[in-house]
Motif scaffolding. Structure first.
Motif, PDB file in Angstrom:
ATOM      1  N   SER A   9       1.340  -1.149   0.471  1.00  0.00           N
ATOM      2  CA  SER A   9      -0.183  -0.002  -0.038  1.00  0.00           C
ATOM      3  C   SER A   9       0.994   1.371   0.191  1.00  0.00           C
ATOM      4  O   SER A   9       0.619   2.591   0.546  1.00  0.00           O
ATOM      5  N   GLY A  10       2.310   1.335  -0.761  1.00  0.00           N
ATOM      6  CA  GLY A  10       3.121   2.140  -0.807  1.00  0.00           C
ATOM      7  C   GLY A  10       3.511   2.758   1.178  1.00  0.00           C
ATOM      8  O   GLY A  10       4.159   3.867   1.411  1.00  0.00           O
ATOM      9  N   VAL A  11       3.105   1.838   2.110  1.00  0.00           N
ATOM     10  CA  VAL A  11       3.497   2.292   3.166  1.00  0.00           C
ATOM     11  C   VAL A  11       5.276   1.588   3.385  1.00  0.00           C
ATOM     12  O   VAL A  11       4.976   0.358   2.770  1.00  0.00           O
ATOM     13  N   ASP A  12       6.333   2.394   4.262  1.00  0.00           N
ATOM     14  CA  ASP A  12       7.082   1.505   4.573  1.00  0.00           C
ATOM     15  C   ASP A  12       6.703   0.852   5.536  1.00  0.00           C
ATOM     16  O   ASP A  12       6.430   0.415   6.517  1.00  0.00           O
ATOM     17  N   PHE A  13       7.525  -0.534   5.006  1.00  0.00           N
ATOM     18  CA  PHE A  13       7.438  -1.540   5.487  1.00  0.00           C
ATOM     19  C   PHE A  13       8.127  -1.875   7.096  1.00  0.00           C
ATOM     20  O   PHE A  13       6.789  -2.199   7.663  1.00  0.00           O
ATOM     21  N   THR A  14       8.957  -0.983   7.597  1.00  0.00           N
ATOM     22  CA  THR A  14       8.928  -0.696   8.893  1.00  0.00           C
ATOM     23  C   THR A  14       8.174   0.242   9.382  1.00  0.00           C
ATOM     24  O   THR A  14       7.257  -0.448  10.822  1.00  0.00           O
ATOM     25  N   THR A  15       7.823   1.192   8.859  1.00  0.00           N
ATOM     26  CA  THR A  15       6.654   1.382   9.983  1.00  0.00           C
ATOM     27  C   THR A  15       4.846   0.569   9.141  1.00  0.00           C
ATOM     28  O   THR A  15       3.960   0.936  10.674  1.00  0.00           O
ATOM     29  N   GLY A  16       4.976  -0.209   8.264  1.00  0.00           N
ATOM     30  CA  GLY A  16       4.133  -0.697   8.611  1.00  0.00           C
ATOM     31  C   GLY A  16       3.613  -2.235   9.486  1.00  0.00           C
ATOM     32  O   GLY A  16       2.976  -2.244   9.971  1.00  0.00           O
ATOM     33  N   LEU A  17       5.171  -2.103   9.950  1.00  0.00           N
ATOM     34  CA  LEU A  17       5.171  -3.716  11.247  1.00  0.00           C
ATOM     35  C   LEU A  17       4.818  -2.564  12.229  1.00  0.00           C
ATOM     36  O   LEU A  17       4.050  -3.651  13.155  1.00  0.00           O
ATOM     37  N   ALA A  18       4.908  -1.582  12.336  1.00  0.00           N
ATOM     38  CA  ALA A  18       4.667  -1.203  13.668  1.00  0.00           C
ATOM     39  C   ALA A  18       3.203  -1.055  13.861  1.00  0.00           C
ATOM     40  O   ALA A  18       2.869  -1.027  14.993  1.00  0.00           O
ATOM     41  N   ALA A  19       2.742  -0.435  12.888  1.00  0.00           N
ATOM     42  CA  ALA A  19       1.204   0.023  12.932  1.00  0.00           C
ATOM     43  C   ALA A  19       0.584  -1.681  12.957  1.00  0.00           C
ATOM     44  O   ALA A  19      -0.039  -1.428  14.099  1.00  0.00           O
TER      45      ALA A  19
END
Ligand SMILES: NC(=O)c1ccc[n+]([C@@H]2O[C@H](COP(=O)([O-])OP(=O)(O)OC[C@H]3O[C@@H](n4cnc5c(N)ncnc54)[C@H](OP(=O)(O)O)[C@@H]3O)[C@@H](O)[C@H]2O)c1
Length: 323
Positions: free
Chosen positions: A236-246
């Motif tokens: 979804s265009g989200v940086d992988f690390t930020t996505g994991l945090a979410a």
């Protein structure tokens, strides 16, 4: 329901990109097992494209349709991305050529639904393109047409066209912008919404961590920064690390009786205006688990509010202005 097609479909469909290519190896046996599992679990809507595995996904669906002619399926395909992306490529002649190939691949006289496959933005404002699509309907090559879009602005332009039956757009717990204007406008106009990338390419399954790797021929390896196509299609265009945090903040919300993937799909279905959600599946177990969400209870107001809070805190600053 697709009011402009006068067609009813189950709210959980199946995305068939995985049956083509770009997701590592999915064998023909696995692909057929995915189709069988999904349809046996109640799925009646399949989403494919002429470009998925250069026709492999359509051909496997065609084989399935021949074996199960009474399954009551609606098959949506897409066209336009087998050529260099210029507005000039979107002509009636090309549309005839492209739909003939898809009709052959799927083994049908009339395609149920054809979507322009994220064309250049200028295409949405070109009357001749939509006149040509109307001609395909008159010629009975297609029963109806829709568009797949990258941005909310493209969706709104398409919804204003009287012949557009459906808009396919990314909508998931990490992509909320379509809730603002696109879903209300589509509902008001009677345009169906096909919600794609509902698991943020699998990120919202909750199974990935910092050590997760993907095959070299998987777009989650080779398109992570938009190297091959729009970066919004990968996680979804989200940086992988930020996505994991979410995702780590959402996981504790998932109560008894559903998986994280099912929670994420339910979030999509609970948004007013969604016609069908189309999770992709790489095996039969995933397909069955996804189809089961249609019968699961809606999320509570508290659960929905917490997903919004996670989006606002972590994701909104990164993606909300982009698509
Ligand atoms: N431009 C366009 O029009 C466009 C672009 C993108 C997608 N699409 C359509 O939208 C469909 C859906 O999007 P998508 O496939 O990109 O992404 P998605 O549905 O968000 O994610 C699919 C991935 O999630 C994982 N998964 C699926 N079900 C699961 C389950 N029950 N439990 C755990 N993990 C599960 C699988 O990956 P792993 O097994 O590898 O973990 C699967 O490959 C596509 O198949 C395609 O039809 C269209």
């Amino acid at each position: 329901m697709f009011p402009r097609l006068d067609r009813q479909v189950g709210v959980v469909g199946l995305g068939a990109w995985q049956l083509g290519a770009d997701w590592g190896t999915v064998t023909e046996d696995d692909a057929m097992a995915v189709l069988t599992a999904a349809v046996d679990a109640g799925v009646t809507f399949l989403d494919t494209a002429d470009v998925y595995g250069d026709g492999r996904s359509e051909q496997l669906i065609g084989r399935f349709l021949a074996a199960r002619p009474d399954a009551g399926l609606t098959v949506a395909t897409k066209m336009g991305r087998r050529v260099t992306q210029t507005p000039e490529a979107y002509t009636l002649d090309n549309f005839r050529r492209w739909t003939d190939r898809s009709r052959k691949n799927l083994g049908v006289e009339t395609l149920d639904l054809v979507q322009l496959h994220c064309p250049p933005t200028a295409v949405f404002g070109t009357d001749e393109v939509f006149d040509a699509l109307d001609t395909l309907v008159t010629e009975k090559r297609i029963a109806g047409y829709g568009v797949s879009v990258e941005t909310c602005d493209e969706a709104l332009t398409a919804i204003a066209r009287p012949g557009v039956a459906s808009v396919q757009i990314i909508l998931n717990a990490l992509r909320h912008k379509p809730l603002e204007r696109v879903l209300p406008a589509a509902s008001a106009a009677g345009v169906g919404i096909i919600a794609r990338v509902p698991l943020a390419s699998g990120l919202l399954s909750g199974r990935y961590d910092e050590n997760t790797t993907f095959a070299a021929d998987d777009h989650r390896t080779y398109n992570r920064h938009g190297e091959a196509f729009d970066v919004g299609e990968t996680f979804s265009g989200v940086d992988f690390t930020t996505g994991l945090a979410a995702v780590r903040r959402i996981v504790p919300l998932v109560g008894e009786g559903r998986t994280m993937a099912q929670f994420a799909l339910r979030w999509v279905l609970d948004q007013p205006g969604v016609t069908v959600v189309i999770p992709g599946a790489r095996d039969a177990t995933q397909a069955r688990g996804n189809a089961a969400v249609a019968a699961q209870p809606a999320l509570s107001r508290e659960e929905l509010a917490e997903v919004t809070a996670v989006y606002d805190d972590l994701i909104r600053p990164q993606v909300h202005h982009r698509w």
